[in-house]
Scaffold this motif. Sequence first.
Motif, PDB file in Angstrom:
ATOM      1  N   LEU A 193       0.826  -1.214   0.000  1.00 56.23           N
ATOM      2  CA  LEU A 193       0.000   0.000   0.000  1.00 56.23           C
ATOM      3  C   LEU A 193       0.853   1.254   0.000  1.00 56.23           C
ATOM      4  O   LEU A 193       0.535   2.236  -0.689  1.00 56.23           O
ATOM      5  CB  LEU A 193      -0.935  -0.011   1.208  1.00 56.23           C
ATOM      6  CG  LEU A 193      -2.033  -1.079   1.203  1.00 56.23           C
ATOM      7  CD1 LEU A 193      -2.901  -0.964   2.450  1.00 56.23           C
ATOM      8  CD2 LEU A 193      -2.901  -0.960  -0.042  1.00 56.23           C
ATOM      9  N   GLU A 194       1.926   1.245   0.770  1.00 58.45           N
ATOM     10  CA  GLU A 194       2.773   2.434   0.809  1.00 58.45           C
ATOM     11  C   GLU A 194       3.489   2.642  -0.518  1.00 58.45           C
ATOM     12  O   GLU A 194       3.632   3.772  -0.989  1.00 58.45           O
ATOM     13  CB  GLU A 194       3.777   2.321   1.951  1.00 58.45           C
ATOM     14  CG  GLU A 194       3.116   2.456   3.324  1.00 58.45           C
ATOM     15  CD  GLU A 194       4.108   2.439   4.466  1.00 58.45           C
ATOM     16  OE1 GLU A 194       5.258   2.008   4.238  1.00 58.45           O
ATOM     17  OE2 GLU A 194       3.735   2.848   5.572  1.00 58.45           O
ATOM     18  N   ALA A 195       3.920   1.541  -1.146  1.00 65.01           N
ATOM     19  CA  ALA A 195       4.537   1.658  -2.464  1.00 65.01           C
ATOM     20  C   ALA A 195       3.517   2.136  -3.489  1.00 65.01           C
ATOM     21  O   ALA A 195       3.824   2.963  -4.358  1.00 65.01           O
ATOM     22  CB  ALA A 195       5.119   0.310  -2.889  1.00 65.01           C
ATOM     23  N   GLY A 196       2.290   1.635  -3.388  1.00 67.18           N
ATOM     24  CA  GLY A 196       1.238   2.069  -4.295  1.00 67.18           C
ATOM     25  C   GLY A 196       0.905   3.528  -4.145  1.00 67.18           C
ATOM     26  O   GLY A 196       0.646   4.234  -5.133  1.00 67.18           O
ATOM     27  N   THR A 428     -11.156  -3.261  11.706  1.00 71.64           N
ATOM     28  CA  THR A 428     -11.416  -1.879  11.266  1.00 71.64           C
ATOM     29  C   THR A 428     -10.846  -1.650   9.869  1.00 71.64           C
ATOM     30  O   THR A 428     -11.479  -1.004   9.020  1.00 71.64           O
ATOM     31  CB  THR A 428     -10.800  -0.885  12.261  1.00 71.64           C
ATOM     32  OG1 THR A 428     -11.303  -1.153  13.566  1.00 71.64           O
ATOM     33  CG2 THR A 428     -11.151   0.544  11.885  1.00 71.64           C
ATOM     34  N   ALA A 429      -9.644  -2.174   9.625  1.00 73.26           N
ATOM     35  CA  ALA A 429      -9.038  -2.039   8.296  1.00 73.26           C
ATOM     36  C   ALA A 429      -9.865  -2.769   7.242  1.00 73.26           C
ATOM     37  O   ALA A 429     -10.039  -2.276   6.116  1.00 73.26           O
ATOM     38  CB  ALA A 429      -7.611  -2.594   8.325  1.00 73.26           C
ATOM     39  N   GLU A 430     -10.383  -3.921   7.603  1.00 76.10           N
ATOM     40  CA  GLU A 430     -11.217  -4.691   6.675  1.00 76.10           C
ATOM     41  C   GLU A 430     -12.487  -3.928   6.320  1.00 76.10           C
ATOM     42  O   GLU A 430     -12.896  -3.873   5.148  1.00 76.10           O
ATOM     43  CB  GLU A 430     -11.563  -6.030   7.309  1.00 76.10           C
ATOM     44  CG  GLU A 430     -12.320  -6.985   6.397  1.00 76.10           C
ATOM     45  CD  GLU A 430     -12.550  -8.333   7.050  1.00 76.10           C
ATOM     46  OE1 GLU A 430     -12.536  -9.339   6.329  1.00 76.10           O
ATOM     47  OE2 GLU A 430     -12.753  -8.371   8.289  1.00 76.10           O
ATOM     48  N   ALA A 431     -13.111  -3.299   7.329  1.00 75.16           N
ATOM     49  CA  ALA A 431     -14.325  -2.509   7.076  1.00 75.16           C
ATOM     50  C   ALA A 431     -14.006  -1.307   6.197  1.00 75.16           C
ATOM     51  O   ALA A 431     -14.794  -0.946   5.302  1.00 75.16           O
ATOM     52  CB  ALA A 431     -14.926  -2.062   8.406  1.00 75.16           C
ATOM     53  N   ALA A 432     -12.867  -0.666   6.430  1.00 77.54           N
ATOM     54  CA  ALA A 432     -12.478   0.484   5.615  1.00 77.54           C
ATOM     55  C   ALA A 432     -12.238   0.073   4.170  1.00 77.54           C
ATOM     56  O   ALA A 432     -12.598   0.788   3.225  1.00 77.54           O
ATOM     57  CB  ALA A 432     -11.216   1.121   6.204  1.00 77.54           C
ATOM     58  N   ASN A 433     -11.642  -1.099   3.972  1.00 80.54           N
ATOM     59  CA  ASN A 433     -11.394  -1.599   2.620  1.00 80.54           C
ATOM     60  C   ASN A 433     -12.703  -1.911   1.910  1.00 80.54           C
ATOM     61  O   ASN A 433     -12.881  -1.571   0.727  1.00 80.54           O
ATOM     62  CB  ASN A 433     -10.520  -2.850   2.697  1.00 80.54           C
ATOM     63  CG  ASN A 433     -10.206  -3.427   1.334  1.00 80.54           C
ATOM     64  OD1 ASN A 433      -9.739  -2.720   0.446  1.00 80.54           O
ATOM     65  ND2 ASN A 433     -10.456  -4.721   1.159  1.00 80.54           N
ATOM     66  N   HIS A 439      -6.524   4.458   0.673  1.00 78.27           N
ATOM     67  CA  HIS A 439      -5.508   3.589   1.256  1.00 78.27           C
ATOM     68  C   HIS A 439      -4.811   4.228   2.451  1.00 78.27           C
ATOM     69  O   HIS A 439      -4.326   3.522   3.341  1.00 78.27           O
ATOM     70  CB  HIS A 439      -4.486   3.193   0.192  1.00 78.27           C
ATOM     71  CG  HIS A 439      -5.028   2.248  -0.826  1.00 78.27           C
ATOM     72  ND1 HIS A 439      -4.288   1.754  -1.864  1.00 78.27           N
ATOM     73  CD2 HIS A 439      -6.270   1.690  -0.962  1.00 78.27           C
ATOM     74  CE1 HIS A 439      -5.029   0.935  -2.604  1.00 78.27           C
ATOM     75  NE2 HIS A 439      -6.237   0.901  -2.080  1.00 78.27           N
ATOM     76  N   GLU A 440      -4.747   5.549   2.476  1.00 78.86           N
ATOM     77  CA  GLU A 440      -4.120   6.221   3.620  1.00 78.86           C
ATOM     78  C   GLU A 440      -4.837   5.869   4.928  1.00 78.86           C
ATOM     79  O   GLU A 440      -4.193   5.643   5.958  1.00 78.86           O
ATOM     80  CB  GLU A 440      -4.144   7.745   3.439  1.00 78.86           C
ATOM     81  CG  GLU A 440      -3.266   8.241   2.303  1.00 78.86           C
ATOM     82  CD  GLU A 440      -4.046   8.393   1.005  1.00 78.86           C
ATOM     83  OE1 GLU A 440      -4.990   7.585   0.789  1.00 78.86           O
ATOM     84  OE2 GLU A 440      -3.710   9.300   0.223  1.00 78.86           O
TER      85      GLU A 440
END
Length: 477
Positions: A193-196, A428-433, A439-440
């Motif tokens: 994600l950071e590279a993207g 929480t990350a899964e819900a955000a996705n 991505h931030e």
Amino acid sequence: MDSTPFAPQDTIVAISTPPGRGGIGIVRLSGPDALTVAGALLQLRHSLDAPQAHARATFARVLDPASLRSSGPERTIDDCLVTAFHAPHSYTGDSLVEIAAHGSPVILGVLLRGALAQGAHSGLPVRLAEPGEFTQRAFLSGRLDLTQAEAVHDLIAAQTLQQARVAAQQLGGALSRRVAPAKDSLLHLIALLEAGMDFASGELDDVEVVPPAQIALYIEGARTPLAALAATFQRGQLLRNGAAIALVGRPNAGKSSLFNRLLERERAIVTPIAGTTRDTLEEALSLDGIPLRLIDTAGLHTAASDAAEQQGIARTYEALADADLVLHVLDATQPVTEDDQALLHSLSGRPHLVICNKVDLAEGEAIPDPLLSVTSLATSALTGLGLDDLRTAILAQFNAVGSLAEEGLLNNLRQQQAVTETLSALATAEAANEAGLPHELILVDLHHALQALDTLTGATTTDDILGRIFSTFCIGK
């Protein structure tokens, strides 16, 4: 935690064997000047600094402190074995010396005070070790992670062979190995994600570098092993801390006899007189490696005859309230009473077993009608009938039959909280996705998950957590 290598400035010393007299006693030193200070206390054939001295037990003699203060010939007061470990190849990662002398408190005191005096005389920073400081130094120098350091304490405190086995597995890194796949998946996703984000910040702003399906796959790759690990907490706690089992029932149901049978020794007084047991009686019991606290109690009934019996019944209720498992003991030769039924009703929803004792005296009579709908165990404390089935049923109540061989169990609240917080952040990350958030924002949750996971092994931790952990250790470990 600061990532710079740990470099102690002072040398610590402590007696590493329990207080009192013994065949052998050990004094341990660790720090930059450990070899120098130990060498000044002993009459040695070879220098501890010599390369061949590393990790080799060498015969030496303990110098009489009076001869150290005089210019006369050296005098010795004891023989000993001394083992030197050169930095960084030692338990603490620094120079370490272990002196094994005869276990007289006088001899060990001479070595301990001599080390402190030698430091003061030579201007070297030598002091008494704090509780757990040797192991804390091993952690800070990277020789152990935090779960392995905790396992050192568990191994010392082990009361059963199974506890020792599990602690040895943890000390060998079993828990760290279980966490590694989840951390690898998490780190890989964060890197992607950071590279993207770096790529998307250029001219191709509308390019979707990491699709949501791939993000979900990596999150699941971290979540699945951690969820399985979180499920081990109850078993790990059981094995580490044990459980309390209370035998309750009316007077003369055979509770004390069963108590003795389970312990395999005559611990409780047993007579034909009802009400012999007037107080709670506790003993440690190991069942398939699980440490248990078995509690015999005074008989419960509504017609207590005196103040002592009433107080005994009150303590029975206290034991009943605190027990992790209740063994409700019935007399198979007597009809079920209202007191029996009331107690059985009060145990609804709690882990308990109903035991029909004295079946050897019941002459094949059926279990009384009010208990036909209740699964019970038939036992005889006199003959031992049904005792193996009772032990198996106890293990089944703790979900412990064949399940404790699993390696890498969570066994304390700190570890469980770290894994729970990691799973929460991943959710929480899964819900955000799934919501299609930038991505931030997903990265914020992923970094939170990584930080929480790192507190498990100690890659990230705070001084107050370290203080709480190592303060429970003994001085010389």
